[in-house]
Scaffold this active site. Sequence first.
Site, PDB file in Angstrom:
ATOM      1  N   LYS A  83      26.138  -4.133   8.358  1.00 32.66           N
ATOM      2  CA  LYS A  83      26.695  -5.082   7.380  1.00 32.66           C
ATOM      3  C   LYS A  83      25.531  -5.703   6.607  1.00 32.66           C
ATOM      4  CE  LYS A  83      30.406  -6.697  10.462  1.00 32.66           C
ATOM      5  NZ  LYS A  83      30.894  -7.888  11.191  1.00 32.66           N
ATOM      6  N   ASP A  96      24.720  -6.598  12.513  1.00 33.37           N
ATOM      7  CA  ASP A  96      25.398  -7.658  11.766  1.00 33.37           C
ATOM      8  C   ASP A  96      24.308  -8.566  11.187  1.00 33.37           C
ATOM      9  OD1 ASP A  96      27.847  -9.140  11.130  1.00 33.37           O
ATOM     10  OD2 ASP A  96      27.281 -10.527  12.696  1.00 33.37           O
ATOM     11  N   GLY A 142      28.916  -1.549  23.336  1.00 35.62           N
ATOM     12  CA  GLY A 142      29.631  -1.114  22.132  1.00 35.62           C
ATOM     13  C   GLY A 142      29.302   0.285  21.647  1.00 35.62           C
ATOM     14  N   GLU A 197      22.669   1.894  18.468  1.00 34.04           N
ATOM     15  CA  GLU A 197      23.458   0.659  18.436  1.00 34.04           C
ATOM     16  C   GLU A 197      24.825   0.937  17.810  1.00 34.04           C
ATOM     17  OE1 GLU A 197      24.283  -2.185  19.091  1.00 34.04           O
ATOM     18  OE2 GLU A 197      22.688  -3.660  19.142  1.00 34.04           O
ATOM     19  N   ASP A 198      25.785   0.068  18.116  1.00 30.76           N
ATOM     20  CA  ASP A 198      27.100   0.208  17.478  1.00 30.76           C
ATOM     21  C   ASP A 198      27.093  -0.394  16.078  1.00 30.76           C
ATOM     22  OD1 ASP A 198      26.819  -2.392  18.472  1.00 30.76           O
ATOM     23  OD2 ASP A 198      28.836  -2.516  19.311  1.00 30.76           O
ATOM     24  N   PHE A 253      35.172  -8.345  10.255  1.00 30.32           N
ATOM     25  CA  PHE A 253      35.168  -8.022  11.686  1.00 30.32           C
ATOM     26  C   PHE A 253      35.884  -6.703  11.941  1.00 30.32           C
ATOM     27  CE2 PHE A 253      36.553  -8.165  16.085  1.00 30.32           C
ATOM     28  CZ  PHE A 253      35.367  -8.517  16.707  1.00 30.32           C
ATOM     29  N   VAL A 254      35.182  -5.783  12.561  1.00 29.41           N
ATOM     30  CA  VAL A 254      35.757  -4.464  12.842  1.00 29.41           C
ATOM     31  C   VAL A 254      35.881  -4.252  14.349  1.00 29.41           C
ATOM     32  CG1 VAL A 254      34.989  -3.356  10.708  1.00 29.41           C
ATOM     33  CG2 VAL A 254      33.465  -3.391  12.700  1.00 29.41           C
ATOM     34  N   ASP A 311      34.652  -3.943  20.451  1.00 27.73           N
ATOM     35  CA  ASP A 311      35.760  -4.701  21.036  1.00 27.73           C
ATOM     36  C   ASP A 311      36.050  -5.996  20.309  1.00 27.73           C
ATOM     37  OD1 ASP A 311      33.327  -6.008  21.886  1.00 27.73           O
ATOM     38  OD2 ASP A 311      34.537  -7.105  23.329  1.00 27.73           O
TER      39      ASP A 311
END
Length: 176
Positions: free
Chosen positions: A132, A104, A46, A100-101, A153-154, A160
């Site tokens: 988040k 969460d 990601g 990191e992307d 959710f993005v 993805d």
Amino acid sequence: MVTIKDKTFVPFISAEVIQARIQELAGQINEDYAHRQPLIVIVLNGAFIFAADLVKHLTIPCEITFIRVASYAATESSGQVKEILGLTDTIAGRDLILVEDIVDTGLTISEVCSQLQAQNPASLAVTTLLFKPDALKKPLDLSYVGFEIENRFVLGYGLDYDGWGRNTKDILVLES
Ligand code: 5GP
């Protein structure tokens, strides 16, 4: 509005805003590591677009390497086991910057960090494009955060939905 597989996504963070924030993050890293030569550890898949844009703005000497994190269920009591794949570099004594992307629950990155710490790096900082805070399950020290976002959710800009949608310049969010 964009349909990816069976879901509809709407604009969330524009390419221009993302790029401006990345320049700020890189500027901070350039200052903080002015006299060091960090090893940048990019977490695939990601983070690939974010990391590519970020490192273009780094002016400090640095090495770049890539890892993947494999998750699999061990026993019911131990839950998901995370294994770091692809780390061939010697990290003892190095200043690591993990890229990191999205953070969460934070479970992935905290497990990765504790496995890396076990190999005695000189320091370990985490950079994430998205965070988040409301989803976080473990306290975490995130050194560089692009955007704090709500718990939705993005997708896009490397992130993805079931393998699709990574190739957008903007970040989109699932329509609520
Ligand atoms: P964590 O262990 O922090 O709960 O999860 C981190 C991983 O979950 C991220 O690296 C990413 O692959 C996935 N993830 C968490 N939230 C989202 C999201 O909103 N969109 C996408 N595309 N992936 C997410």
